[in-house]
Design a protein around this motif. Structure first.
Motif, PDB file in Angstrom:
ATOM      1  N   LEU A   7       0.927  -1.396  -0.317  1.00 31.53           N
ATOM      2  CA  LEU A   7      -0.212   0.107  -0.410  1.00 31.53           C
ATOM      3  C   LEU A   7       0.774   1.111   0.468  1.00 31.53           C
ATOM      4  O   LEU A   7       2.037   1.553   1.128  1.00 31.53           O
ATOM      5  CB  LEU A   7      -0.542  -0.080   1.448  1.00 31.53           C
ATOM      6  CG  LEU A   7      -2.066   1.228   1.463  1.00 31.53           C
ATOM      7  CD1 LEU A   7      -2.487   1.440   0.402  1.00 31.53           C
ATOM      8  CD2 LEU A   7      -2.689   1.165   3.073  1.00 31.53           C
ATOM      9  N   CYS A   8       0.933   2.352  -0.955  1.00 28.88           N
ATOM     10  CA  CYS A   8       1.829   3.023  -1.106  1.00 28.88           C
ATOM     11  C   CYS A   8       1.048   3.847  -1.613  1.00 28.88           C
ATOM     12  O   CYS A   8       0.275   4.444  -2.548  1.00 28.88           O
ATOM     13  CB  CYS A   8       2.719   3.228  -1.821  1.00 28.88           C
ATOM     14  SG  CYS A   8       3.750   4.026  -2.672  1.00 28.88           S
ATOM     15  N   ASP A   9       1.070   5.493  -1.048  1.00 30.16           N
ATOM     16  CA  ASP A   9       0.744   7.126  -1.377  1.00 30.16           C
ATOM     17  C   ASP A   9       1.540   7.354  -1.748  1.00 30.16           C
ATOM     18  O   ASP A   9       2.707   6.990  -1.588  1.00 30.16           O
ATOM     19  CB  ASP A   9      -0.246   7.044   0.444  1.00 30.16           C
ATOM     20  CG  ASP A   9       0.885   7.174   1.442  1.00 30.16           C
ATOM     21  OD1 ASP A   9       2.133   7.097   1.029  1.00 30.16           O
ATOM     22  OD2 ASP A   9       0.596   7.534   2.651  1.00 30.16           O
ATOM     23  N   ALA A  10       1.124   8.535  -1.834  1.00 30.25           N
ATOM     24  CA  ALA A  10       1.972  10.019  -2.710  1.00 30.25           C
ATOM     25  C   ALA A  10       3.900  10.088  -1.470  1.00 30.25           C
ATOM     26  O   ALA A  10       4.885   9.760  -2.074  1.00 30.25           O
ATOM     27  CB  ALA A  10       1.327  11.285  -2.395  1.00 30.25           C
TER      28      ALA A  10
ATOM     29  N   ALA B  96       0.919   7.941  -9.433  1.00 27.17           N
ATOM     30  CA  ALA B  96      -0.973   7.751  -8.680  1.00 27.17           C
ATOM     31  C   ALA B  96      -1.015   8.091  -7.654  1.00 27.17           C
ATOM     32  O   ALA B  96       0.347   7.983  -6.342  1.00 27.17           O
ATOM     33  CB  ALA B  96      -1.183   5.875  -8.604  1.00 27.17           C
ATOM     34  N   TYR B  97      -2.037   8.904  -6.881  1.00 32.67           N
ATOM     35  CA  TYR B  97      -2.418   9.808  -5.561  1.00 32.67           C
ATOM     36  C   TYR B  97      -2.106   8.393  -3.833  1.00 32.67           C
ATOM     37  O   TYR B  97      -1.374   8.270  -3.665  1.00 32.67           O
ATOM     38  CB  TYR B  97      -3.301  10.441  -5.525  1.00 32.67           C
ATOM     39  CG  TYR B  97      -3.350  10.506  -4.214  1.00 32.67           C
ATOM     40  CD1 TYR B  97      -2.875  12.253  -3.961  1.00 32.67           C
ATOM     41  CD2 TYR B  97      -4.610  10.084  -3.287  1.00 32.67           C
ATOM     42  CE1 TYR B  97      -3.593  12.708  -2.889  1.00 32.67           C
ATOM     43  CE2 TYR B  97      -4.567  11.093  -1.921  1.00 32.67           C
ATOM     44  CZ  TYR B  97      -3.925  12.398  -1.938  1.00 32.67           C
ATOM     45  OH  TYR B  97      -4.486  12.468  -0.485  1.00 32.67           O
ATOM     46  N   SER B  98      -2.950   7.140  -5.395  1.00 32.08           N
ATOM     47  CA  SER B  98      -2.707   5.545  -3.881  1.00 32.08           C
ATOM     48  C   SER B  98      -2.615   4.662  -4.871  1.00 32.08           C
ATOM     49  O   SER B  98      -3.254   4.921  -5.894  1.00 32.08           O
ATOM     50  CB  SER B  98      -4.368   6.078  -3.324  1.00 32.08           C
ATOM     51  OG  SER B  98      -4.487   5.048  -2.444  1.00 32.08           O
ATOM     52  N   TRP B  99      -1.673   3.915  -3.727  1.00 33.32           N
ATOM     53  CA  TRP B  99      -1.457   2.652  -5.032  1.00 33.32           C
ATOM     54  C   TRP B  99      -1.597   1.894  -4.041  1.00 33.32           C
ATOM     55  O   TRP B  99      -1.164   1.467  -3.069  1.00 33.32           O
ATOM     56  CB  TRP B  99       0.187   2.589  -5.487  1.00 33.32           C
ATOM     57  CG  TRP B  99       0.012   1.922  -6.702  1.00 33.32           C
ATOM     58  CD1 TRP B  99       0.401   2.299  -8.228  1.00 33.32           C
ATOM     59  CD2 TRP B  99       1.395   0.608  -6.771  1.00 33.32           C
ATOM     60  NE1 TRP B  99       0.567   1.172  -8.983  1.00 33.32           N
ATOM     61  CE2 TRP B  99       1.054   0.400  -7.618  1.00 33.32           C
ATOM     62  CE3 TRP B  99       1.520  -0.619  -5.954  1.00 33.32           C
ATOM     63  CZ2 TRP B  99       1.730  -1.105  -8.179  1.00 33.32           C
ATOM     64  CZ3 TRP B  99       2.093  -1.558  -5.717  1.00 33.32           C
ATOM     65  CH2 TRP B  99       2.393  -1.406  -7.282  1.00 33.32           C
ATOM     66  N   LEU B 100      -2.213   0.597  -4.998  1.00 36.15           N
ATOM     67  CA  LEU B 100      -2.182  -1.140  -3.725  1.00 36.15           C
ATOM     68  C   LEU B 100      -2.450  -2.019  -4.972  1.00 36.15           C
ATOM     69  O   LEU B 100      -2.734  -2.200  -5.667  1.00 36.15           O
ATOM     70  CB  LEU B 100      -4.012  -1.217  -3.342  1.00 36.15           C
ATOM     71  CG  LEU B 100      -4.562  -2.379  -2.185  1.00 36.15           C
ATOM     72  CD1 LEU B 100      -3.938  -2.025  -1.220  1.00 36.15           C
ATOM     73  CD2 LEU B 100      -6.140  -1.714  -2.118  1.00 36.15           C
ATOM     74  N   GLY B 101      -1.499  -2.719  -4.743  1.00 31.37           N
ATOM     75  CA  GLY B 101      -1.466  -4.359  -5.150  1.00 31.37           C
ATOM     76  C   GLY B 101      -0.657  -5.034  -4.426  1.00 31.37           C
ATOM     77  O   GLY B 101      -0.181  -4.826  -3.083  1.00 31.37           O
ATOM     78  N   VAL B 102      -1.236  -6.568  -4.685  1.00 28.65           N
ATOM     79  CA  VAL B 102      -1.002  -7.881  -4.438  1.00 28.65           C
ATOM     80  C   VAL B 102      -0.255  -8.226  -5.332  1.00 28.65           C
ATOM     81  O   VAL B 102      -0.746  -8.375  -6.276  1.00 28.65           O
ATOM     82  CB  VAL B 102      -2.028  -8.645  -3.729  1.00 28.65           C
ATOM     83  CG1 VAL B 102      -2.307  -7.372  -2.157  1.00 28.65           C
ATOM     84  CG2 VAL B 102      -2.683  -8.566  -4.655  1.00 28.65           C
TER      85      VAL B 102
END
Length: 883
Positions: free
Chosen positions: A113-116, A135-141
């Motif tokens: 989970l990665c924000d700015a 991206a403003y907010s980035w979510l990955g698995v």
């Protein structure tokens, strides 16, 4: 008071919100499980998958990418972005992807989970490079397929109002497991469709070829009938010109030429025309127009086709001696010729004639007129048929020659014609056989696609169609009741591991036969895969009928199986549901039947359970608890207490047993038995046991580093899987080997009731004791008690089960059994410990059989290690010592 009430209301709302979220996630999992069956195409699959994920997580931008394990190239299976309104898969080089967040996720193989701010931190650390607008907010698995391909499921937001949370990450992590399975099934389904399409195309090609062959056969049969009619009806005593006329009549019926003629080379080298079929050919001055064709044919007298293309090519090569005017005129015709048998004259044999005197040909001509189907030129396949026809006509000419020559030649010609007829009949029989084989192949292909290859039973696909039909009938006519029985074999994995796949396959065939013997003719039995079978019943009072059949199946499968000389015992668990639940989809029927079956397994196996709504609620609760347990393991939400083991004679604490407790952040303290059973079912027991072991080793390491005196003996409970599975045993062995501890003070405790493979357990215990660690057997005597452990394994301690200790004063047989265990332990230098001494009577019972060591709340309550005041001596430094 009001503030307290408001706090409770907020907590209640929070719990309700979490419950609804869990229900939404569960619904998503069910939709993902059914997705491959309802998606029309891979694109439709990923569009629907995007919608499903979007129902629980805001997913404005989503993509799925995989890295091929062989080519190391990336492939985007799906890419949806609000910045691009049209669906377009981007073409991004592999080295570029490796430098971004996706490459970082695949390198770490951890959900991200990665924000700015997090993005900037990764840039500064050099983990990634900035590629385009972040991206403003980035979510990955991360995800991984069975083929070894690794990939990522990523959601990104460029909208400051859409920001992902840790809860979204946990949900996406849960969904990713089921999404991976769905993608696997999609790939398998796509591969199957490709194979079916390829086979269908092959069948269509074969059908087209066969159709052409049948057409050719029909034409050849037609020619053969004409020739046979000519042979039977013609008077061979007539002149040769009459036979030529009859032959050209047959050619006219078959090929419909505009004109035809028979040319023969004369003694002087000139060509003569013994027969001209159409007066138009005289008008064209055939002797001059077609003379170049005749001369070219004479060079190599084989069946020949001359059309505009061949005429122009041969003219350019100089093979045809014609001028431009002749070439222009002849381009309007197609000319076909074949060598024709030339009868002898005045009793001469062909061998007695020169080449020039024996050459003869029959030719047919068709004028080409564009746009008129009947006026198209001849093709090469016409040449083959023409050659066949002329060759048969040559037989007639030979027959005519023989009629005027030798009677024996007449009989020889009849024999040749008869052989040719037999060949055609044989060809006809072969063609009919090929047609029959193709039809059988199509029927077999349909059967294979809808039936299990091992048992011959209907497969999941066919059963779903039957179930859908039964559901539709019930909706039209409520009296058309139906019921579904879901059967799962209880010990199939053990049978498969013990006897191998061949015996297991024969066992499954015999199981299907026994189940089928319990069913009526109208009941449908299908194999869903592995050791799972389902039955569809349609009758009045279907629940009673289903229960009766279920009991019959249980009785039949509890009887011994004799497979290739092996006596095998295997029961089953059965879940039952029916139309009383008012289902709308077949998937819900199978889901609830499966739920009831698992409930039967939890009740001890070998029984059946009828589904009700409470079972479904229990399944949802268990799924939520499993998710919480996984989070608890990651966040280490466990507390440890230590249960002292006491020397009753010296009144001293001699060892500490670690007991683990789960302190749920919302539900509070979860009963140990509840979450341990769940961990064993889900395979999480390894992580929990390793947490306990790490805490014990950390405590011992601290003691051994700071104390010169004897350290505390610590006992850790481990699941028996560590003894029976190399996947668990080898990491445990390596961990202990490199722990740097004096392992004499560490006791690994295994429950006797959970050991299923005694030989493997004994071998593993011997391997562990070689490291210096000591081994204890817990709950000994809870069942029959495996005395082979006492005699063969290198065991240091045995804990007598609390159920045995508590009932010694009232049951003489149990008292004698406990004394026997103590006596065997003393003979083999094993320390015997009375477990579960939680009452004064239990303490008296332990003392009555002279058990020196005991543990339980009646002696000392479990408590943190800091509260335990150690005194007196501890266990001897030697690995074993006498009582």
């Amino acid at each position: 008071m009001a503030a307290k009430q408001n706090f409770r209301n907020r907590q209640l709302k929070k719990l309700l919100s979490l419950k609804r979220k869990a229900q939404d996630v569960h619904a998503c999992l069910l939709e993902i499980a059914d997705l491959t069956r309802f998606a029309n195409s891979p694109e439709d699959f990923y569009f629907q998958l995007h919608e499903i994920i979007g129902s629980v997580i805001k997913a404005p931008n989503l993509y799925v990418v995989f890295k091929n394990s062989t080519s190391k190239e990336y492939e985007f299976l799906y890419y949806a972005s609000q910045q691009k309104p049209t669906f377009e898969i981007p073409k991004i080089p592999t080295n570029v992807i490796e430098l971004g967040l996706t490459g970082y996720l695949l390198r770490t193989q951890k959900p991200l989970l990665c924000d700015a701010q997090g993005y900037q931190n990764l840039l500064q650390q050099g983990e990634i490079l900035q590629l385009g607008q972040p991206a403003y907010s980035w979510l990955g698995v991360p995800v991984q397929l069975v083929s070894g391909d690794t990939g990522a499921l990523v959601i990104q937001s460029y909208d400051p109002n859409v920001e992902f949370t840790q809860q979204d990450l946990a949900i996406l992590d849960i969904l990713s497991v089921h999404i991976t399975h769905a993608i696997e099934r999609l790939k398998q389904q796509t591969q199957l469709e490709r194979e079916i399409l390829a086979r269908s195309k092959a069948l269509q090609t074969a059908k087209k070829t066969l159709k052409n062959e049948v057409k050719d056969k029909t034409q050849y049969q037609y020619m053969q009938r004409l020739l046979l009619t000519l042979n039977e009806s013609f008077d061979f005593s007539l002149p040769i010109e009459s036979l030529h006329q009859a032959i050209t009549d047959v050619i006219q019926k078959v090929f419909n030429p505009d004109m035809q003629y028979i040319a023969q080379r004369q003694v002087d080298g000139q060509w003569g025309f013994s027969f001209v079929d159409n007066q138009n050919i005289k008008m064209l001055d055939a002797h001059n127009i077609f003379m170049p064709f005749n001369e070219y044919f004479s060079l190599d007298p084989v069946p020949l086709l001359l059309s505009q293309v061949e005429i122009n090519r041969l003219t350019e090569l100089g093979a045809l001696n014609i001028n431009q005017q002749q070439q222009k005129e002849l381009n309007n015709y197609t000319w076909v010729a074949a060598p024709l048998y030339r009868p002898t004259k005045y009793g001469q044999q062909i061998e007695d004639l020169s080449y020039s005197e024996s050459l003869s040909c029959i030719c047919m001509v068709r004028k080409v007129q564009a746009g008129i189907p009947d006026k198209q030129g001849y093709q090469h396949h016409d040449v083959e048929r023409f050659h066949f026809l002329v060759s048969q006509c040559n037989l007639l000419l030979q027959k005519w020659d023989a009629q005027h020559g030798l009677h024996q030649t007449h009989f020889e010609l009849e024999r040749i014609i008869e052989e040719r007829t037999q060949d055609l009949n044989s060809a006809n029989v072969n063609l009919n056989q090929q047609i029959t084989q193709k039809e059988q192949a199509q029927a077999q292909l349909y059967h294979d696609a809808n039936h299990d290859h091992l048992t011959g039973l209907p497969n999941r696909q066919l059963f779903n169609r039957k179930l859908l039909n039964a559901l539709a009938q019930f909706h039209v006519n409520p009296s058309a009741e139906y019921g579904v029985l879901f059967i799962d074999l209880d010990r199939f994995k053990i049978i498969n591991d013990t006897f191998g796949h061949l015996v297991s396959d024969q066992f499954l065939i015999e199981v299907s036969r026994r189940i089928k013997s319990c069913l009526s003719q109208h009941a449908i039995l299908a194999r869903m895969g592995g050791d799972e079978f389902v039955i569809l019943l349609q009758s009045q009072q279907v629940v009673k009928v289903a229960q009766k059949i279920a009991q019959q199946i249980l009785d039949n499968l509890n009887t011994c199986f004799n497979i290739e000389g092996h006596e095998i015992f295997a029961g089953c668990s059965i879940g039952i549901t029916s139309s009383e639940q008012n289902y709308q989809k077949p998937a819900d029927i199978l889901r609830d039947a499966d739920t009831a079956m698992y409930r039967a397994k939890h009740l001890g196996k070998g029984c059946y359970v009828l589904f009700d709504e409470n079972l479904h609620d229990t399944l949802v609760e268990q799924l939520a608890l499993e998710s919480a347990l996984r989070i608890a393991i990651k966040q280490k939400q466990f507390n440890l207490e230590y249960q002292p083991i006491v020397n009753l004679l010296a009144n001293e604490i001699v060892a500490l047993e670690i007991q683990i407790h789960w302190q749920h952040p919302e539900q509070g303290l979860i009963p140990t038995r509840k979450f341990i059973q769940l961990a064993e079912q889900t395979g999480l027991i390894y992580d929990i046991d390793m947490l306990s072991l790490e805490q014990a080793c950390a405590y011992l390491h601290e003691q051994q580093a700071t104390s010169c005196n004897a350290c505390t003996v610590i006992s850790v409970n481990l699941d028996a899987l560590f003894l029976e599975n190399k996947t668990y045993l080898e990491p445990l062995f390596n961990y202990l080997q490199h722990s740097g501890l004096d392992l004499h003070y560490l006791v690994l405790e295994f429950s006797e009731t959970s050991i299923k493979h005694m030989d493997l357990a004994i071998q593993s215990i011997d391997k562990l004791t070689q490291l210096g660690v000591r081994v204890a057997i817990d709950h000994f005597g809870a069942r029959s008690g495996s005395l082979s452990l006492l005699f063969e394994a290198k065991i240091d301690f045995v804990k007598i089960d609390k159920g045995l200790i508590q009932n010694l004063h009232s049951q003489i047989d149990k008292q004698k059994y406990a004394q026997t265990i103590l006596a065997i332990g003393q003979q083999h230098n094993i320390i015997m410990i009375a477990d579960g001494v939680n009452s004064e009577q239990a303490l008296l019972n332990a003392q009555s059989i002279d058990c020196t060591f005991a543990q339980g709340s009646e002696i000392v309550e479990p408590q943190p290690v800091s509260n335990i005041q150690q005194q007196g001596s501890y266990f001897s430094k030697s690995r074993k010592f006498a009582m």
